[in-house]
Design a protein around this motif. Sequence first.
Motif, PDB file in Angstrom:
ATOM      1  N   MET A  67       0.569  -1.276   0.374  1.00  0.00           N
ATOM      2  CA  MET A  67      -0.167   0.390   0.448  1.00  0.00           C
ATOM      3  C   MET A  67       0.512   0.897  -0.029  1.00  0.00           C
ATOM      4  SD  MET A  67      -3.113  -0.549   2.536  1.00  0.00           S
ATOM      5  CE  MET A  67      -4.164  -2.466   2.393  1.00  0.00           C
ATOM      6  N   ASP A  68       2.323   1.611   1.010  1.00  0.00           N
ATOM      7  CA  ASP A  68       3.038   2.320   1.174  1.00  0.00           C
ATOM      8  C   ASP A  68       3.342   2.617  -0.844  1.00  0.00           C
ATOM      9  OD1 ASP A  68       2.206   2.667   3.863  1.00  0.00           O
ATOM     10  OD2 ASP A  68       3.760   2.047   4.274  1.00  0.00           O
ATOM     11  N   GLN A  69       4.426   0.558  -1.254  1.00  0.00           N
ATOM     12  CA  GLN A  69       4.524   1.639  -2.064  1.00  0.00           C
ATOM     13  C   GLN A  69       3.456   2.426  -3.529  1.00  0.00           C
ATOM     14  OE1 GLN A  69       6.766  -2.015  -4.051  1.00  0.00           O
ATOM     15  NE2 GLN A  69       7.068  -2.625  -1.731  1.00  0.00           N
ATOM     16  N   TYR A  70       2.523   1.927  -3.535  1.00  0.00           N
ATOM     17  CA  TYR A  70       1.373   2.290  -4.266  1.00  0.00           C
ATOM     18  C   TYR A  70       1.284   3.551  -4.133  1.00  0.00           C
ATOM     19  CZ  TYR A  70      -3.218   3.140  -5.263  1.00  0.00           C
ATOM     20  OH  TYR A  70      -4.559   3.883  -5.832  1.00  0.00           O
ATOM     21  N   CYS A  71       1.136   4.186  -3.042  1.00  0.00           N
ATOM     22  CA  CYS A  71       0.584   5.179  -3.003  1.00  0.00           C
ATOM     23  C   CYS A  71       2.070   6.286  -3.333  1.00  0.00           C
ATOM     24  CB  CYS A  71       0.641   5.824  -1.173  1.00  0.00           C
ATOM     25  SG  CYS A  71      -1.157   5.009  -0.525  1.00  0.00           S
ATOM     26  N   GLN A  72       3.363   5.734  -2.674  1.00  0.00           N
ATOM     27  CA  GLN A  72       4.060   6.534  -3.632  1.00  0.00           C
ATOM     28  C   GLN A  72       4.110   6.830  -5.145  1.00  0.00           C
ATOM     29  OE1 GLN A  72       6.428   8.007  -1.598  1.00  0.00           O
ATOM     30  NE2 GLN A  72       7.238   9.101  -3.562  1.00  0.00           N
TER      31      GLN A  72
END
Length: 390
Positions: A46-51
């Motif tokens: 999820m963090d990679q997606y948001c970045q």
Amino acid sequence: MGFRKKQTKRPVIRQNLGIYIHVPFCRQKCAYCDFYSRSGCGEPMMDQYCQAIKQHFSDYFHGNSPYDIDTVYFGGGTPSLLGAKRLCGLLEALADKACLRADAEITVECNPESVDLKFFKKLKKAGFNRVSLGVQSSDDGELALLGRLHTFAQAQQAVEHARQAGFDNISLDLMYGLPGQTMERWQQSVEDILALKPQHISAYALKLEEGTPLAESRPVLPDDDAQADQYFYAVQRLEEAGYAQYEISNFAQPGRRSRHNSRYWDLSQYLGFGPAAHSFFGGKRFAFVADTQAYIDGVQGKGELLAEADEVASFRRPGEYIMLKLRTVDGIDEEEFYRRFHMDFGPYGQRLRKYVEPGYCLYENGVWRLTPKGFFVSNAILVDLLPSAE
């Protein structure tokens, strides 16, 4: 001695633009859903997606971008599964890079089991001003059949929490034509939704999409006549309750139409971000890869980002416009059609005229529009109409 002519800068023409952000995460896919999403993803993904989304914004927005963003829509998937912190971070990043209008409509889709009062308060403080909740039915048995993870009691609580947090623009989704759904159960769902007093209601017919668990189970759906009765009941009852139909499946209190979704039906520009997100921008339609990791890699320049791209030639746009506008109660104004495409609507009107007497279509003051009866069979009408538009 020569004199250099003073150069004058042409004024930048500002354009309104809608933004769609696809959140591909779900706790569990619904039995009927064929939209791109994935379950079982952890916090790192999820963090990679948001970045990646934040990085992707920079490809389109910079200091002199001539776009004023007037609608933002977080869809999915289950956007609320990201949590308030990530959602607010994405909206903040967009506002930092682009010109987000002060009166922009900012919508987030939520599932009732994934929200609480604290969640809604954080979103409201960050600038979100519209909530769309997937309720689908007030019958817990029907919800279980659809693979929904919430009960109707949880949906009622989610609406109350959104209202307590200050949201005064709430949309609720309903589905009809469900396996074994009787008219009595459908009527009860409509009444239960009305009791929640949302500002907007969407009522969709269930479609069995190939490859979904529900389709593979081969359920028996209400027949066409029964589904028509359910649809016409909803149209009449919602109108009585103060919800005007403005599109085949959408009903709203005065001034509460979905501004973002209306863009799609008016051929207005919108940009999509995220895996499987679609766009209509700069005269082109395009979509990004329907794979979360591939999307992240593509944004970082490590792989192919586009899944498809198609330039919408000017000669094709009248047909698209007709198809989309006839989905709405506004219909097609002959004069507006001529101003937009420099074409006479007459040939299309001649073909539509045969649908007036049976009650599928209306023609008033130069405007063609489908009736609720016409909406229900709109696909067949468009198949008949659109060959003349090419």
